[in-house]
Design an enzyme around this catalytic site. Structure first.
Site, PDB file in Angstrom:
ATOM      1  CE  LYS A  92      -1.217   1.855   4.521  1.00  0.00           C
ATOM      2  NZ  LYS A  92      -1.319   2.930   4.861  1.00  0.00           N
ATOM      3  CG  ASN A  93       1.754   2.318   3.527  1.00  0.00           C
ATOM      4  OD1 ASN A  93       1.055   3.064   3.259  1.00  0.00           O
ATOM      5  ND2 ASN A  93       2.967   2.236   4.180  1.00  0.00           N
ATOM      6  NE  ARG A 142      -0.323  13.524   8.062  1.00  0.00           N
ATOM      7  CZ  ARG A 142       1.241  13.289   8.187  1.00  0.00           C
ATOM      8  NH1 ARG A 142       1.856  12.762   6.979  1.00  0.00           N
ATOM      9  NH2 ARG A 142       1.340  14.615   8.683  1.00  0.00           N
ATOM     10  CG  ASP A 161      -3.513   9.858  11.186  1.00  0.00           C
ATOM     11  OD1 ASP A 161      -3.028   9.285  12.304  1.00  0.00           O
ATOM     12  OD2 ASP A 161      -3.128   8.669  10.367  1.00  0.00           O
ATOM     13  CG  ASP A 203       3.299   0.815   9.129  1.00  0.00           C
ATOM     14  OD1 ASP A 203       2.780   1.317  10.528  1.00  0.00           O
ATOM     15  OD2 ASP A 203       3.615   1.092   8.582  1.00  0.00           O
ATOM     16  CB  ILE A 239       8.019   6.449  13.957  1.00  0.00           C
ATOM     17  CG1 ILE A 239       8.407   5.451  14.122  1.00  0.00           C
ATOM     18  CG2 ILE A 239       7.704   6.881  12.940  1.00  0.00           C
ATOM     19  CD1 ILE A 239      10.286   5.828  13.719  1.00  0.00           C
TER      20      ILE A 239
HETATM   21  N1  EPU Z   1       7.262  14.562  10.554  1.00  0.00           N
HETATM   22  C1  EPU Z   1       7.136  15.079  11.421  1.00  0.00           C
HETATM   23  N2  EPU Z   1       7.062  16.192  10.254  1.00  0.00           N
HETATM   24  C2  EPU Z   1       7.315  16.143   9.052  1.00  0.00           C
HETATM   25  C3  EPU Z   1       7.210  14.786   8.400  1.00  0.00           C
HETATM   26  C4  EPU Z   1       6.742  13.809   9.618  1.00  0.00           C
HETATM   27  O1  EPU Z   1       7.609  16.040  12.674  1.00  0.00           O
HETATM   28  O2  EPU Z   1       7.732  17.173   7.808  1.00  0.00           O
HETATM   29  C5  EPU Z   1       6.727  13.286  11.619  1.00  0.00           C
HETATM   30  C6  EPU Z   1       5.871  13.045  11.637  1.00  0.00           C
HETATM   31  O3  EPU Z   1       4.405  12.804  13.062  1.00  0.00           O
HETATM   32  C7  EPU Z   1       5.983  11.285  12.279  1.00  0.00           C
HETATM   33  C8  EPU Z   1       7.315  10.855  11.660  1.00  0.00           C
HETATM   34  O4  EPU Z   1       7.755  12.050  10.986  1.00  0.00           O
HETATM   35  O5  EPU Z   1       5.503  11.759  14.014  1.00  0.00           O
HETATM   36  C9  EPU Z   1       7.359   9.559  10.505  1.00  0.00           C
HETATM   37  O6  EPU Z   1       6.250  10.490   9.697  1.00  0.00           O
HETATM   38  P1  EPU Z   1       6.812   9.465   8.261  1.00  0.00           P
HETATM   39  O7  EPU Z   1       6.774  11.378   7.410  1.00  0.00           O
HETATM   40  O8  EPU Z   1       7.838   9.188   8.448  1.00  0.00           O
HETATM   41  O9  EPU Z   1       5.462   9.149   8.007  1.00  0.00           O
HETATM   42  P2  EPU Z   1       4.741   9.408   6.478  1.00  0.00           P
HETATM   43  O10 EPU Z   1       4.968   8.852   5.447  1.00  0.00           O
HETATM   44  O11 EPU Z   1       3.489   9.422   7.403  1.00  0.00           O
HETATM   45  C10 EPU Z   1       4.907   6.788   5.916  1.00  0.00           C
HETATM   46  C11 EPU Z   1       3.607   5.477   6.370  1.00  0.00           C
HETATM   47  C12 EPU Z   1       3.157   4.851   7.562  1.00  0.00           C
HETATM   48  C13 EPU Z   1       4.136   4.124   8.253  1.00  0.00           C
HETATM   49  C14 EPU Z   1       5.475   5.980   7.890  1.00  0.00           C
HETATM   50  C15 EPU Z   1       6.699   5.180   8.651  1.00  0.00           C
HETATM   51  C16 EPU Z   1       2.434   5.801   3.931  1.00  0.00           C
HETATM   52  C17 EPU Z   1       0.773   6.195   3.518  1.00  0.00           C
HETATM   53  N3  EPU Z   1       2.090   6.057   5.187  1.00  0.00           N
HETATM   54  O12 EPU Z   1       4.127   7.860   6.769  1.00  0.00           O
HETATM   55  O13 EPU Z   1       2.293   3.623   7.347  1.00  0.00           O
HETATM   56  O14 EPU Z   1       3.873   4.471   9.651  1.00  0.00           O
HETATM   57  O15 EPU Z   1       5.864   5.638   6.808  1.00  0.00           O
HETATM   58  O16 EPU Z   1       7.133   4.326   8.534  1.00  0.00           O
HETATM   59  O17 EPU Z   1       3.188   5.584   3.540  1.00  0.00           O
HETATM   60  C18 EPU Z   1       0.184   2.463   7.886  1.00  0.00           C
HETATM   61  O18 EPU Z   1       0.373   1.889   6.688  1.00  0.00           O
HETATM   62  O19 EPU Z   1      -0.327   1.860   8.291  1.00  0.00           O
HETATM   63  C19 EPU Z   1       1.537   3.321   8.566  1.00  0.00           C
HETATM   64  C20 EPU Z   1       0.770   4.433   8.986  1.00  0.00           C
END
Ligand code: EPU
Length: 441
Positions: free
Chosen positions: A37-38, A107, A131, A320, A342
Site C-alpha cells: 500500500k505505502n 493523509r 490522525d 507498523d 515514530i
Molecule cells: N514528521 C514530522 N514532520 C514532517 C514529516 C513527518 O514531524 O514533515 C513526523 C511525523 O509526525 C511522524 C514521523 O515524523 O511522527 C514519521 O513520519 P513519516 O513522514 O516518516 O511517516 P509518513 O510518511 O507519514 C509513512 C507510512 C506509515 C508508516 C510511516 C513510517 C504511508 C502512507 N504511510 O507515513 O504507514 O508508519 O511512513 O514508516 O506511507 C500505515 O501504513 O499504517 C502507516 C501509518
C-alpha cells in the site's frame, strides 16, 4: 474482472462490518502478499509527473488505493483498475487542488504536493491534520520545498505552494528520515533545475521502489536506499509501466501471527531482507525463520519468550508492526519492553488489547507487557489499520470468539484479510454488525 475505483462514500465503506474470530487457532499454510500500500500510493502520485499513460501493477485492492484514484481523477487523470493493474492517464496540465474531503480520508494524498508543484508551479492541498496514531507534521515537506525555491503559505486549511519561476536544486537536511517528506521532495526534485541533495533521507524499501519507477521514467537519482539521495533535475519524464514491491508489513503481520499461535506459515511475495530485524525478533522469541527466494517461512513450536522491541526508521523495527509485537509480547513468557519512536499516538490501541486480557502498562513512548499463557475473547474495536490487524492476530490466542469492530480500518491496508486467515486455518467470519440499540427518554 475489472472494477472502477469509485470513491468510498462513508455509507459504503464496510464500516458496519465486524470480524468474528475464533481463538485457539494455529496459523498454518501458505499465504502470498500483494503490492505494498505505502508504495503503490506514492507510485500513483508519481504518475502525475509525466503526461500520458502510466500503469502500476501489483496494486492491492484496498480502500486507500480507491481514495488515491479519486484524488488523481479530481486532478484530471483518468484512472482505472483491472486485476491489480492501475492505469493512469495523466493530462498535459493536471489540476492543482486536492480537497479536504479526500485528504482527510487519506493523509498520503499530501504526496501530490511535490509532483504537482514540479509540473504546474502552483498547488493547493488541504492540510491533512493529525490522525489516530499521532500529530504527524508537515514541516519537513514544507521546509524542503522552500529550500528549492517554493513559496509556501497556509490559508483556510490548505497548504499553498508556488514556484512561478520553477524549482531549483538545493541541499536539504531532514531532521528525521521522514518517509513522506523524502518522497515529496524526491518527486519535486526530479524536475527541478540542477542538483538536489536530500540528506538523512528515508531508506525504506518503498523509497527504493519509487526511485526505481522515477528512474525508469527518465529521472536521474543516485543513492536510493541510502541516507543521501542525489537528484539531477531533468526537463521532462515519460510515463512507464512499473510493478509495486510486495507489502512487508502484511508479510510481517503473518510472521508474528505464526509465532504467536505456534504455527507454521510460508509467506511469498516479499524479500525477507526487508524484515530482517522483525524476523530476528521472532527468532529471539524462539521461532525458526527460513528465508526463501520469494519470501520466508516462520515456524514456532512453543510459547514465545519475551523480547524487547524498539521501533525505528528502516532498517529498524517498523512502527507498523508494533501492534503485532505487542500481541506477541502479550502471550510470551516473561515481560517485554516495547518502545515506540515514530508516532506519539501509536499506543492508543492498547486499551483494546487490554480488553483481551493483555497486561500492558504504558509510560510515554514505552510499554511494558507482561505475558500470559492465553488471552480472553472480548468485543474490541480497531483504531487504525495496523492496530486492527494486530487485534485480530491477538484474538487468535484468546479463548472463545472475539468480535473486532471498525474493520474499515483493516480494509484500508489488508486486501482479502479474512480469506487469508481462513486459508491459514482460522475459523473467522465477516458479518454485518447488529444495529446499535437506540435510547430515548
Ligand atoms: N514528521 C514530522 N514532520 C514532517 C514529516 C513527518 O514531524 O514533515 C513526523 C511525523 O509526525 C511522524 C514521523 O515524523 O511522527 C514519521 O513520519 P513519516 O513522514 O516518516 O511517516 P509518513 O510518511 O507519514 C509513512 C507510512 C506509515 C508508516 C510511516 C513510517 C504511508 C502512507 N504511510 O507515513 O504507514 O508508519 O511512513 O514508516 O506511507 C500505515 O501504513 O499504517 C502507516 C501509518
Amino acid at each position: 474482472m475489472s472494477l472502477s475505483l469509485e470513491p468510498p462514500a462513508a455509507s459504503t465503506i464496510a464500516g458496519v462490518d465486524v470480524i468474528q474470530v475464533h481463538g485457539g487457532a494455529r496459523l498454518a499454510g501458505d499465504v502470498s502478499v500483494v503490492g505494498a500500500k505505502n508504495s503503490a500510493l506514492k507510485l500513483m502520485a508519481a504518475a502525475l509527473l509525466a503526461s500520458g499513460e502510466s500503469v502500476i501493477t501489483n496494486v492491492p485492492r484496498i480502500t486507500d488505493i480507491a481514495i488515491m484514484a479519486e484524488v488523481l481523477r479530481r486532478l484530471g487523470c483518468a484512472v482505472s483498475y483491472h486485476e491489480g493493474d492501475v492505469t493512469i492517464e495523466t493530462p498535459a496540465e493536471p489540476g492543482t487542488e486536492a480537497d479536504y474531503d479526500l485528504v482527510r480520508q487519506l493523509r498520503a494524498s499530501i504526496c501530490v504536493l511535490g509532483p504537482l508543484l514540479a509540473r504546474r508551479g502552483y498547488v493547493r492541498v488541504a492540510h491533512p491534520g493529525g490522525d489516530a496514531i499521532g500529530s504527524r507534521g508537515l514541516d519537513m515537506h514544507v521546509d524542503g520545498l522552500a529550500r528549492m525555491g517554493a513559496e509556501i503559505s497556509g490559508e483556510h486549511g490548505f497548504v499553498i505552494a508556488s514556484a512561478p519561476r520553477g524549482l531549483r536544486g538545493a541541499t536539504i537536511w531532514l531532521d528525521f528520515p521522514s518517509v513522506g517528506a523524502t518522497e515529496n521532495l524526491l518527486m519535486a526534485a526530479v524536475l527541478a533545475r540542477g542538483e538536489t541533495v536530500i540528506d538523512n533521507a528515508a531508506r525504506e524499501p518503498e523509497i527504493v521502489d519509487i526511485c526505481a519507477m522515477l528512474t525508469s521514467m527518465g529521472a536521474r537519482i543516485e543513492g536510493a536506499g541510502t541516507s543521501t539521495l542525489h537528484i539531477q533535475g531533468v526537463d521532462g519524464l515519460s510515463p512507464v509501466r512499473h510493478a509495486t514491491i510486495g507489502d512487508r508489513i502484511v508479510a510481517g503481520t503473518w510472521a508474528f501471527g505464526a509465532a504467536m499461535t505456534r504455527g507454521d506459515v510460508t509467506v511469498s511475495g516479499v524479500d525477507a531482507a526487508w524484515l530482517e530485524i522483525a524476523l530476528d525478533k521472532v527468532v529471539s522469541a524462539g521461532g525458526v525463520v527460513e528465508p526463501q527466494p520469494d519470501g520466508f517461512r516462520v515456524r514456532m513450536d512453543r510459547r514465545p519468550t519475551s523480547v524487547d522491541v524498539v521501533t525505528l526508521p528502516f532498517p529498524g523495527f517498523p512502527t507498523d508492526l508494533l501492534p503485532m509485537a505487542i500481541g506477541m509480547a502479550a502471550v510470551s513468557e516473561g515481560a517485554s519492553l516495547i518502545t515506540e519512536n515514530i508516532f506519539d499516538g501509536r499506543f492508543m490501541f492498547v486499551n483494546e488489547m487490554a480488553r483481551l486480557g493483555a497486561d500492558i502498562r504504558t509510560d510515554g513512548h514505552h510499554a511494558v507487557v507482561q505475558g500470559r499463557e492465553r488471552l480472553s475473547s472480548a468485543p474490541v474495536a480497531a483504531t487504525d489499520i495496523r492496530a486492527g490487524a494486530g487485534l485480530v492476530i491477538a484474538a487468535l490466542c484468546a479463548d472463545g470468539m472475539t468480535e473486532v469492530s471498525r474493520v474499515y480500518h483493516i480494509d484500508r491496508g489488508y486486501p482479502g484479510f479474512v480469506a487469508d486467515l481462513r486459508r491459514l486455518g482460522v475459523k473467522v467470519e465477516r458479518v454485518e454488525a447488529p444495529e446499535a440499540p437506540t435510547f430515548t427518554f
